[in-house]
Write a protein that holds these residues in place. Structure first.
Motif, PDB file in Angstrom:
ATOM      1  N   SER B 225      31.478  43.119  86.959  1.00 36.40           N
ATOM      2  CA  SER B 225      30.796  44.279  87.515  1.00 36.40           C
ATOM      3  C   SER B 225      30.065  45.107  86.468  1.00 36.40           C
ATOM      4  CB  SER B 225      31.780  45.154  88.300  1.00 36.40           C
ATOM      5  OG  SER B 225      32.804  45.574  87.460  1.00 36.40           O
ATOM      6  N   HIS B 226      30.227  44.782  85.197  1.00 39.18           N
ATOM      7  CA  HIS B 226      29.477  45.578  84.216  1.00 39.18           C
ATOM      8  C   HIS B 226      28.517  44.752  83.373  1.00 39.18           C
ATOM      9  CE1 HIS B 226      31.446  49.324  85.098  1.00 39.18           C
ATOM     10  NE2 HIS B 226      32.612  48.698  85.076  1.00 39.18           N
ATOM     11  N   ILE B 227      28.996  43.600  82.887  1.00 37.72           N
ATOM     12  CA  ILE B 227      28.113  42.844  81.989  1.00 37.72           C
ATOM     13  C   ILE B 227      27.101  42.031  82.785  1.00 37.72           C
ATOM     14  CG2 ILE B 227      28.017  41.147  80.136  1.00 37.72           C
ATOM     15  CD1 ILE B 227      30.684  42.081  79.213  1.00 37.72           C
ATOM     16  N   ILE B 228      27.612  41.256  83.747  1.00 37.97           N
ATOM     17  CA  ILE B 228      26.705  40.361  84.473  1.00 37.97           C
ATOM     18  C   ILE B 228      25.535  41.108  85.140  1.00 37.97           C
ATOM     19  CG2 ILE B 228      26.575  38.813  86.468  1.00 37.97           C
ATOM     20  CD1 ILE B 228      28.934  37.374  85.441  1.00 37.97           C
ATOM     21  N   PRO B 229      25.800  42.250  85.811  1.00 38.66           N
ATOM     22  CA  PRO B 229      24.648  42.919  86.424  1.00 38.66           C
ATOM     23  C   PRO B 229      23.554  43.252  85.423  1.00 38.66           C
ATOM     24  CG  PRO B 229      26.669  43.875  87.209  1.00 38.66           C
ATOM     25  CD  PRO B 229      27.063  42.932  86.131  1.00 38.66           C
ATOM     26  N   ASN B 230      23.925  43.486  84.186  1.00 35.79           N
ATOM     27  CA  ASN B 230      22.905  43.817  83.197  1.00 35.79           C
ATOM     28  C   ASN B 230      22.251  42.594  82.572  1.00 35.79           C
ATOM     29  OD1 ASN B 230      22.753  46.792  82.920  1.00 35.79           O
ATOM     30  ND2 ASN B 230      24.951  46.505  82.733  1.00 35.79           N
ATOM     31  N   VAL B 231      22.881  41.427  82.763  1.00 35.75           N
ATOM     32  CA  VAL B 231      22.282  40.202  82.241  1.00 35.75           C
ATOM     33  C   VAL B 231      21.387  39.576  83.309  1.00 35.75           C
ATOM     34  CG1 VAL B 231      22.815  37.914  81.312  1.00 35.75           C
ATOM     35  CG2 VAL B 231      24.233  39.841  80.700  1.00 35.75           C
ATOM     36  N   LEU B 232      21.690  39.924  84.581  1.00 31.37           N
ATOM     37  CA  LEU B 232      21.001  39.262  85.695  1.00 31.37           C
ATOM     38  C   LEU B 232      19.474  39.300  85.654  1.00 31.37           C
ATOM     39  CD1 LEU B 232      23.046  39.664  88.974  1.00 31.37           C
ATOM     40  CD2 LEU B 232      22.463  37.604  87.721  1.00 31.37           C
ATOM     41  N   PRO B 233      18.864  40.433  85.317  1.00 31.68           N
ATOM     42  CA  PRO B 233      17.398  40.414  85.295  1.00 31.68           C
ATOM     43  C   PRO B 233      16.851  39.324  84.379  1.00 31.68           C
ATOM     44  CG  PRO B 233      18.191  42.645  85.096  1.00 31.68           C
ATOM     45  CD  PRO B 233      19.392  41.766  85.033  1.00 31.68           C
ATOM     46  N   LEU B 234      17.476  39.177  83.226  1.00 34.33           N
ATOM     47  CA  LEU B 234      17.025  38.155  82.286  1.00 34.33           C
ATOM     48  C   LEU B 234      17.309  36.760  82.851  1.00 34.33           C
ATOM     49  CD1 LEU B 234      15.701  38.414  79.516  1.00 34.33           C
ATOM     50  CD2 LEU B 234      17.900  37.846  78.513  1.00 34.33           C
ATOM     51  N   SER B 235      18.471  36.606  83.507  1.00 32.35           N
ATOM     52  CA  SER B 235      18.784  35.321  84.128  1.00 32.35           C
ATOM     53  C   SER B 235      17.719  34.962  85.148  1.00 32.35           C
ATOM     54  CB  SER B 235      20.127  35.386  84.856  1.00 32.35           C
ATOM     55  OG  SER B 235      21.118  35.887  84.030  1.00 32.35           O
ATOM     56  N   PHE B 236      17.348  35.968  85.918  1.00 33.90           N
ATOM     57  CA  PHE B 236      16.366  35.752  86.967  1.00 33.90           C
ATOM     58  C   PHE B 236      15.039  35.310  86.362  1.00 33.90           C
ATOM     59  CE2 PHE B 236      13.634  37.395  90.488  1.00 33.90           C
ATOM     60  CZ  PHE B 236      14.125  36.533  91.431  1.00 33.90           C
ATOM     61  N   LEU B 237      14.683  35.938  85.255  1.00 34.58           N
ATOM     62  CA  LEU B 237      13.460  35.580  84.552  1.00 34.58           C
ATOM     63  C   LEU B 237      13.502  34.115  84.129  1.00 34.58           C
ATOM     64  CD1 LEU B 237      10.947  36.163  82.733  1.00 34.58           C
ATOM     65  CD2 LEU B 237      12.531  37.024  81.045  1.00 34.58           C
ATOM     66  N   TYR B 238      14.644  33.698  83.559  1.00 30.10           N
ATOM     67  CA  TYR B 238      14.711  32.318  83.084  1.00 30.10           C
ATOM     68  C   TYR B 238      14.834  31.336  84.227  1.00 30.10           C
ATOM     69  CZ  TYR B 238      14.167  33.524  78.361  1.00 30.10           C
ATOM     70  OH  TYR B 238      13.595  33.966  77.216  1.00 30.10           O
ATOM     71  N   MET B 239      15.282  31.844  85.371  1.00 27.78           N
ATOM     72  CA  MET B 239      15.325  30.987  86.545  1.00 27.78           C
ATOM     73  C   MET B 239      13.911  30.515  86.896  1.00 27.78           C
ATOM     74  SD  MET B 239      17.178  31.836  90.083  1.00 27.78           S
ATOM     75  CE  MET B 239      16.615  31.028  91.540  1.00 27.78           C
ATOM     76  N   MET B 240      12.958  31.408  86.764  1.00 33.68           N
ATOM     77  CA  MET B 240      11.567  31.049  87.068  1.00 33.68           C
ATOM     78  C   MET B 240      11.108  29.916  86.149  1.00 33.68           C
ATOM     79  SD  MET B 240      10.686  32.904  89.489  1.00 33.68           S
ATOM     80  CE  MET B 240      12.042  33.693  90.275  1.00 33.68           C
ATOM     81  N   PHE B 241      11.424  30.055  84.857  1.00 30.68           N
ATOM     82  CA  PHE B 241      11.006  29.027  83.917  1.00 30.68           C
ATOM     83  C   PHE B 241      11.751  27.717  84.172  1.00 30.68           C
ATOM     84  CE2 PHE B 241      10.084  32.795  80.965  1.00 30.68           C
ATOM     85  CZ  PHE B 241       8.808  32.907  81.471  1.00 30.68           C
ATOM     86  N   SER B 242      13.007  27.825  84.639  1.00 35.96           N
ATOM     87  CA  SER B 242      13.775  26.614  84.929  1.00 35.96           C
ATOM     88  C   SER B 242      13.163  25.846  86.087  1.00 35.96           C
ATOM     89  CB  SER B 242      15.226  26.960  85.277  1.00 35.96           C
ATOM     90  OG  SER B 242      15.804  27.689  84.249  1.00 35.96           O
ATOM     91  N   VAL B 243      12.689  26.582  87.101  1.00 40.20           N
ATOM     92  CA  VAL B 243      12.049  25.918  88.238  1.00 40.20           C
ATOM     93  C   VAL B 243      10.894  25.061  87.721  1.00 40.20           C
ATOM     94  CG1 VAL B 243      10.682  26.268  90.312  1.00 40.20           C
ATOM     95  CG2 VAL B 243      12.664  27.693  89.896  1.00 40.20           C
ATOM     96  N   THR B 244      10.080  25.673  86.870  1.00 40.29           N
ATOM     97  CA  THR B 244       8.937  24.949  86.322  1.00 40.29           C
ATOM     98  C   THR B 244       9.370  23.664  85.631  1.00 40.29           C
ATOM     99  OG1 THR B 244       7.772  27.013  85.987  1.00 40.29           O
ATOM    100  CG2 THR B 244       7.002  25.143  84.739  1.00 40.29           C
ATOM    101  N   SER B 245      10.375  23.765  84.767  1.00 34.32           N
ATOM    102  CA  SER B 245      10.730  22.569  84.004  1.00 34.32           C
ATOM    103  C   SER B 245      11.389  21.526  84.895  1.00 34.32           C
ATOM    104  CB  SER B 245      11.616  22.939  82.807  1.00 34.32           C
ATOM    105  OG  SER B 245      12.924  23.155  83.210  1.00 34.32           O
ATOM    106  N   ALA B 246      12.151  21.945  85.909  1.00 33.28           N
ATOM    107  CA  ALA B 246      12.768  20.970  86.807  1.00 33.28           C
ATOM    108  C   ALA B 246      11.706  20.193  87.574  1.00 33.28           C
ATOM    109  CB  ALA B 246      13.719  21.676  87.778  1.00 33.28           C
TER     110      ALA B 246
END
Lengths: 345, 320, 390
Positions: B225-246
């Motif tokens: 409830s504290h660390i992950i919510p603050n990492v999520l925006p960056l995760s979401f960003l890299y999710m976009m790049f992951s879609v591309t590479s997949a």
């Protein structure tokens, strides 16, 4: 004395998404050769913007609305970019707010000074420039062996000295020091300020100090300008302004600083916050926080007038001398020597 | 480096409201702020528009096959139009022509769109879930866990994905789901872990984490409830790049014919290639251009959204 | 510095061991008994089979097999290829490695340089039309479908304009009467290029160091470079291999172009972002205040520091660049490591595939290592102990 720099009714605004930020509004002053001017005010009042306007280094969204900056009688804003580039550092150098970050981390410090010299004096060879850089290092008190070291190998104080040496590299006629010592501890701060002053007298250079710290300004300036919300509220010889402040804001600012040697007094904070420059208050910009504010202050903008020889003021209700007696005593006890000394020349 | 708009800063709250309601409000507010910033980026908006267009295009497939198109003719895998010679250029009945085996190109394109979405999002989701969990755990616990996962990431970074998958694919023909999972897992333990760990590390040293610990929060609670919510925006960003590479990997491997996938954009070009039509490139343009364009645009769309998000997540990139 | 290099080298060797182990077990885990490959392969004569069985040591446990494979690996014995029986895998790989190396190096250096320069320029003109145009074009190339891009390049330059040969490594008609083999010429070509390259580097390094090299030293440097290249060309002509070198070079242009197009955008976009951060640094403002010319501020201040994170991500993207290289080799029939890996995989040639995969890894590891050292040289804050200074 001849005038080196003159600002005439300088007005500069920043364009932002929310609207126009009125960063500098109708600022006028002139600076003689060999004189030092201190600009003091809270953060965000436009001090640095003035420095950047003089260097012509404003961000892309800044717009000079009106007014002129005259250097030796030439309008800086009438020059081409290339002419201004050649003028920089040769005529006006600058000591930046964060000396720590104003050195390029991937080149040696000496290299960065030599670069400034050979850029502006193409006839100077690199060896000559190196000799000069070495003597500059000695002047500011860094062993010259450290010329080839990188910025990260320097301590904070040394970086500050190196930045000063860099500012002196091309023998400029004016140096703007923007918070030159804020990041340093008090002892180093004092030492460096004195060194700058010594050098300045030696080579009869003009100086603009910018600081939020009244005591720093009082120590090193011949004339003092007090800024608030993009406007100059009071300007005059250091002694006059700090001994007999006429503008309530000057007085409040002085009251807000502790004095170590003087009597203890409760530090007076200035109530409220600096105004939003997107929509500054009507009349006098300081009126919402001023104890002396009247109806006139709220409605009419106070004119910029000369009240004594070289002492300018923008205020409808200047304070009378007896009102600041207590403050004056403390100031004398604390920084009297400094004020007297710097006022002497 | 990354100053995120914190989603979990406790603002002025009244105790009358349940905590989830407050959180929801805060999340909504930060989403709105982030959207305002995102809107500024023209590239990001272009990406969103493209993704929506692809979404509509893909959604038209079930509609078309159930209403307008005859499944016998327009089935993307086994369809055949007996009325004309194949491959036929675009015509009224086949808007983008047919492939060498007599299947409708437009139908293949539409059918594949949905599957590409599924593949990209699924594998990116796996990547991000693993990357976030591992990165956060490595940052929070440090020590052995940290070293272990970081070394794994180093090794995976060294892996030349495509050659490796070509070798594996040539021996066991990977089908759709295993391929998505392999891409996701490899991505998740790879470079993204290092980036997300760095982010989680910068979060885990902030004062409110200590405050939560002092208040008696369990490790799990603090992470979730504290660390992950603050990492999520960056995760979401890299999710976009992951879609591309997949998607790009899938297309490349399909093109080489080492995947066991019935239909995809890469397969469409593969079909044209093995039948030898790519030698006469310009004449048979409809065999490769729609699919090739779709791959590039689809990947570019996600990549652009990622770049737009980058300006949200990384304020130093913003225009001042 | 030496400790840093030695330390990194140790890590590289450890990673290599793990990598080869993984590759070995991965291929072991593939379905299908390896002996069946031999038995069903018509290229292998009947008599050789029994001998091969004992050679393979299949009576031993998997672990022992692994140990002996590793032992042999470091002795350079990688087994015998199935599909090119009885050629040893080592020989095949050694023949192909230089070709991949040259292609990979040329394309990567080119694309890095182009990406660096373009990124620098568009970041400096942020928000202008050129920024948007370059970003969109860059993203398009970056996310382009590699095989298709290769086809388009072939179609435009080889098929339509007929400027350059279609594909392959050499032109067989020319070489049928050649007194040399392609490998000899290629080897000479690589050595020659390396010598000339080092020479040019030295010339520029010694003549153009310092802050303000004079006009004369510029002229000297360029004329010396031209002289050096001329000497090399005359030398090649005297040896009679110039025409063959030209043939190989002509065949290299399209693959290099394709690989460069695939890769430059990554560097460009990264460089742009990285530079957008550095232009906000105080020392860039200070450099402007110093009255340095705009170009100097851009190149020596903003771009020079922005280069560092870009090099870091170059290291991270080497593997994906290798993937792109493999696709390119296959599309252009460039007989390198990537192409043989692909062929081996499709023909179930396990020893060759394992060997090629292992060598791809070694290749990448060395590239990583070089890039790491390069980074340490570029950033004075790195103290070679693996930590950055304060």
């Amino acid at each position: 004395m001849d005038t080196l720099l003159r600002l005439e009714d300088l007005t500069m605004h920043y364009k932002t998404k929310a609207g126009w930020v009125q960063a500098i509004d109708g600022v006028s002053f002139s600076l003689d050769r060999g004189q030092s001017l201190g600009l003091v005010g809270e953060s965000g009042c436009g001090k640095t913007s003035i420095a950047m306007s003089i260097m012509r280094l404003l961000p892309y969204n800044a717009e000079l609305v009106k007014g002129r900056i005259l250097m030796d009688g030439h309008d800086l804003y009438a020059l081409s970019d290339e002419e201004v580039r050649q003028l920089r550092w040769k005529e006006v150098a600058m000591i930046f707010q964060a000396a720590m970050n104003s050195l390029n981390p991937v080149y040696s410090v000496g290299n960065q000074i030599i670069e400034a010299i050979v850029t502006h004096e193409p006839e100077t060879s690199e060896e000559e420039a190196r000799d000069r850089a070495e003597s500059l290092f000695e002047l500011v008190g860094i062993p010259k062996e450290r010329m080839d070291h990188y910025p990260h190998e320097y301590s904070g104080g040394m970086k500050q000295r190196a930045v000063i040496a860099m500012a002196l590299a091309c023998n400029p006629r004016l140096i703007i020091a923007d918070e030159p010592t804020t990041a340093l501890d008090v002892i180093v701060q004092d030492k460096i300020l004195r060194e700058i002053e010594d050098i300045r007298r030696k080579i009869n250079m003009s100086m603009i100090y910018i600081s939020h710290d009244v005591s720093v300004i009082a120590e090193v300036s011949d004339i003092v300008g007090v800024m608030y919300a993009g406007k100059l509220l009071e300007l005059g010889p250091c002694c006059d302004v700090f001994k007999r402040p006429k503008n309530p804001y000057t007085y409040s600012l002085m009251r807000a600083y502790p004095s170590i040697l003087g009597e203890k007094h409760d530090l007076a904070t200035i109530p409220g916050e600096p105004p939003n420059l997107l929509d500054p208050p009507s009349g006098c910009r300081f009126h919402p926080r001023c104890d002396w504010a009247t109806k006139e202050c709220r409605e009419v903008e106070p004119p910029w007038r000369e009240i004594a020889e070289g002492h300018y003021l923008a205020c409808h209700n200047p304070i009378k001398t007896q009102q600041v007696k207590s403050c004056m005593q403390q100031e004398t006890a604390k920084g009297g020597e400094g004020i007297g000394a710097s006022f002497g020349n | 480096m990354n100053e995120l708009v914190p989603t979990h800063e406790i603002g002025p709250t009244s105790l009358a409201e349940p905590i989830w309601k407050i959180r929801w409000k805060l999340t909504k507010r930060s989403l709105r702020q982030n959207w305002e910033i995102f809107k500024e980026s023209r590239i990001g908006i272009l990406g969103i528009i493209l993704i929506i267009a692809f979404g509509i295009f893909g959604a038209m497939w079930p509609v078309m096959i159930n209403t307008v198109w005859d499944p016998m003719v327009y089935d993307p895998v086994v369809g055949f139009d007996p009325m004309i010679m194949h491959p036929s250029p675009p015509s009224a009945s086949h808007l983008l022509g047919t492939d060498p085996i007599g299947r409708d190109i437009l139908a293949q394109l539409m059918y594949s769109t949905g599957r590409e979405f599924l593949l990209g999002v699924l594998s990116a989701l796996i990547t991000v879930v693993i990357g976030t969990a591992v990165g956060t755990a490595a940052a929070y616990y440090g020590g052995f866990i940290d070293t272990f996962f970081m070394r794994i990431a180093d090794i995976i970074l060294l892996f030349p994905f495509i050659p490796l998958l070509v070798v594996v694919g040539a021996m066991v023909k990977l089908s759709f789901l295993p391929f998505a999972i392999i891409m996701g897992v490899l991505g998740g333990f790879g470079g993204i872990t290092i980036i997300l760990k760095a982010q989680a590390l910068s979060v885990s040293v902030r004062p409110y984490i200590d405050a939560a610990r002092v208040a008696g929060g369990s490790d799990f609670h603090i992470i979730v409830s504290h660390i992950i919510p603050n990492v999520l925006p960056l995760s979401f960003l890299y999710m976009m790049f992951s879609v591309t590479s997949a998607i790009l990997s899938e297309a490349t491997l399909s093109f080489f014919g080492v995947l066991n996938i019935d239909m995809s954009w890469g397969m469409m070009i593969h079909t044209a290639d093995v039948a030898g039509y790519l030698f006469d490139f310009a004449k048979y343009w409809w065999l490769w251009a729609p699919a090739g364009l779709a791959i590039t645009l689809f990947c570019a769309a996600f990549y652009m959204v990622g770049r737009g998000l980058d300006e949200v997540v990384n304020p130093r990139l913003r225009k001042r | 510095m030496r400790r840093y290099v030695v330390g990194r080298l140790g890590q590289v060797i450890l990673t290599l061991l793990i990598y080869i182990t993984l590759v070995y077990f991965l291929l072991q885990a593939m379905p299908g008994d390896i002996t069946m490959m031999y038995l069903s392969n018509p290229k292998i004569p009947q008599a050789a089979r029994e001998e091969l069985r004992t050679q393979l040591g299949l009576d031993q446990s998997l672990f022992m097999q692994y140990i002996s494979y590793m032992k042999n690996f470091f002795k350079g014995e990688l087994g015998v290829s199935f599909s090119q029986y009885p050629k040893p895998v080592w020989d095949i790989l050694m023949e192909r490695l230089p070709r991949t190396f040259v292609l990979f190096l040329t394309a990567n250096v080119l694309s890095f340089y182009i990406g660096f320069v373009l990124g620098k320029v568009i970041a400096w003109r942020r928000g202008k039309a050129i920024d948007y145009a370059a970003t969109v074009v860059g993203i398009t190339f970056w996310t382009a479908f590699y095989p298709l891009l290769a086809l388009v390049v072939i179609w435009i330059f080889a098929y339509n304009l007929k400027w350059l040969p279609l594909n392959q490594f050499i032109d067989p008609r020319l070489w049928s009467t050649a007194p040399f083999t392609a490998n000899q010429v290629f080897g000479n070509m690589v050595y020659g290029a390396a010598i000339v390259g080092v020479g040019i580097f030295c010339i520029f390094y010694y003549l153009l160091r310092g802050l303000k090299p004079s006009r004369r030293s510029h002229v000297q440097a360029w004329s010396l470079t031209a002289a050096l290249i001329a000497v090399a060309l005359v030398f090649a002509q005297r040896k009679g291999i110039l025409i063959y070198i030209w043939d190989i070079t002509r065949h290299m242009i399209l693959p290099v172009l394709t690989l460069t197009l695939i890769n430059f955008a990554g560097t460009m976009l990264l460089m742009r972002d990285s530079m957008l951060e550095t232009v906000q640094e105080d020392y860039v403002m200070a450099a402007r205040a110093k009255g340095l010319p705009d170009r100097v501020v851009r190149d020596r201040y903003a771009a020079r520091t922005a280069l560092l994170p870009t090099v870091t991500s170059l290291v991270l993207s080497l593997a994906s660049s290798m993937s792109g290289g493999m696709v390119t080799e296959t599309m252009f029939s460039w007989p390198g490591l990537g192409q043989i890996l692909f062929t081996a995989a499709l023909s179930n040639d396990y020893p060759l595939a394992t060997g090629a995969l292992a060598f791809t890894g070694i290749f990448l590891l060395i590239a990583h290592f070089v890039a790491d050292i390069l980074y340490a040289v570029l950033d004075p804050r790195i103290t070679y102990t693996g930590q950055s200074g304060v």
